[in-house]
Design a protein around this motif. Sequence first.
Motif, PDB file in Angstrom:
ATOM      1  N   PRO A   1      32.422  20.303  16.427  1.00 37.78           N
ATOM      2  CA  PRO A   1      31.086  20.514  15.842  1.00 37.78           C
ATOM      3  C   PRO A   1      30.713  19.520  14.753  1.00 37.78           C
ATOM      4  N   ALA A   2      31.690  18.851  14.150  1.00 33.90           N
ATOM      5  CA  ALA A   2      31.373  17.900  13.081  1.00 33.90           C
ATOM      6  C   ALA A   2      30.922  16.544  13.622  1.00 33.90           C
ATOM      7  N   LEU A   3      31.068  16.323  14.920  1.00 31.49           N
ATOM      8  CA  LEU A   3      30.746  15.027  15.513  1.00 31.49           C
ATOM      9  C   LEU A   3      29.380  15.063  16.194  1.00 31.49           C
ATOM     10  N   LYS A   4      28.845  13.889  16.456  1.00 32.36           N
ATOM     11  CA  LYS A   4      27.624  13.805  17.247  1.00 32.36           C
ATOM     12  C   LYS A   4      27.956  14.194  18.683  1.00 32.36           C
ATOM     13  N   VAL A   5      27.138  15.067  19.265  1.00 34.70           N
ATOM     14  CA  VAL A   5      27.369  15.559  20.623  1.00 34.70           C
ATOM     15  C   VAL A   5      26.243  15.066  21.526  1.00 34.70           C
ATOM     16  N   VAL A   6      26.607  14.440  22.643  1.00 32.11           N
ATOM     17  CA  VAL A   6      25.619  13.981  23.619  1.00 32.11           C
ATOM     18  C   VAL A   6      25.960  14.599  24.976  1.00 32.11           C
ATOM     19  N   PRO A   7      25.132  15.512  25.496  1.00 28.44           N
ATOM     20  CA  PRO A   7      25.374  16.033  26.850  1.00 28.44           C
ATOM     21  C   PRO A   7      25.275  14.895  27.869  1.00 28.44           C
ATOM     22  N   LEU A   8      26.245  14.816  28.760  1.00 26.47           N
ATOM     23  CA  LEU A   8      26.279  13.736  29.741  1.00 26.47           C
ATOM     24  C   LEU A   8      25.793  14.186  31.110  1.00 26.47           C
ATOM     25  N   MET A   9      26.376  15.241  31.628  1.00 26.87           N
ATOM     26  CA  MET A   9      25.972  15.723  32.953  1.00 26.87           C
ATOM     27  C   MET A   9      26.515  17.127  33.152  1.00 26.87           C
ATOM     28  N   HIS A  10      25.795  17.880  33.969  1.00 29.91           N
ATOM     29  CA  HIS A  10      26.220  19.232  34.325  1.00 29.91           C
ATOM     30  C   HIS A  10      26.588  19.200  35.799  1.00 29.91           C
ATOM     31  N   ASP A  11      27.865  19.161  36.063  1.00 35.35           N
ATOM     32  CA  ASP A  11      28.348  18.948  37.420  1.00 35.35           C
ATOM     33  C   ASP A  11      28.319  20.244  38.231  1.00 35.35           C
ATOM     34  N   ALA A  12      28.517  20.098  39.528  1.00 33.72           N
ATOM     35  CA  ALA A  12      28.593  21.233  40.441  1.00 33.72           C
ATOM     36  C   ALA A  12      29.635  20.913  41.499  1.00 33.72           C
ATOM     37  N   VAL A  13      30.090  21.942  42.191  1.00 32.23           N
ATOM     38  CA  VAL A  13      31.073  21.751  43.255  1.00 32.23           C
ATOM     39  C   VAL A  13      30.466  22.158  44.594  1.00 32.23           C
ATOM     40  N   LEU A  14      30.939  21.509  45.651  1.00 28.50           N
ATOM     41  CA  LEU A  14      30.522  21.862  47.001  1.00 28.50           C
ATOM     42  C   LEU A  14      31.641  21.519  47.974  1.00 28.50           C
TER      43      LEU A  14
END
Length: 208
Positions: free
Chosen positions: A59-72
């Motif tokens: 939580p103390a670091l900068k957070v950047v969401p990259l991708m929300h993966d899925a499975v198939l």
Amino acid sequence: MLVVSVPFSLAELWLAPKLAKLLEFFPHIAFDIRVEDDPIDLARQNIDLRISYGEYHYPALKVVPLMHDAVLPMCAPTFWQTHGNDAFNLADIHESQFIHTNWGPHYVSHPTWADWFSQIGSSRRVDPSQGRRVGLSSLAVSSARLGLGIALGQKTVALGDLEAGRLISLSSVSVPLGHPYCAFIPRSKSEREDIKQLVDLLSDSPGL
């Protein structure tokens, strides 16, 4: 030197191709790729960027969401020619032919074959003890590519194999993972050009 820390499952099939693209922008860059599980001490280990599953680790670091993966479901074309059917009906496949990923205690929100069958409205339950079990999602994808069975593979990890035809998708129905993958960056390093460029290459939404 760019120091990147990454989970085991993302290192080879997902991160490495992104680093190849990074070299187009920084052809003489030196980098150190560390493959390890959370938690890690970014300051003590002098890590510039950590990739983790979930947005809650640091939580103390900068957070950047990259991708929300899925499975198939996916397998090698030759495997389906031998063991499959014209209707692409996985309900008719013997349970020994399914590859199961043991995600481990830190990834309990990751979907299983039971989740996928439920998604398509089927009550089928595939017994992992009767199939092929592996301890990494990337190993599940590699095992499917080698013809060992049908994996519930991560789309992002398997993208190169799917595009090249080494794997085929057996359904358009996918199940999303419980959390996104995120980049964690010390705030003092977040404006470095090499880090910003890598984050753009890793992200589904460049420029964040």
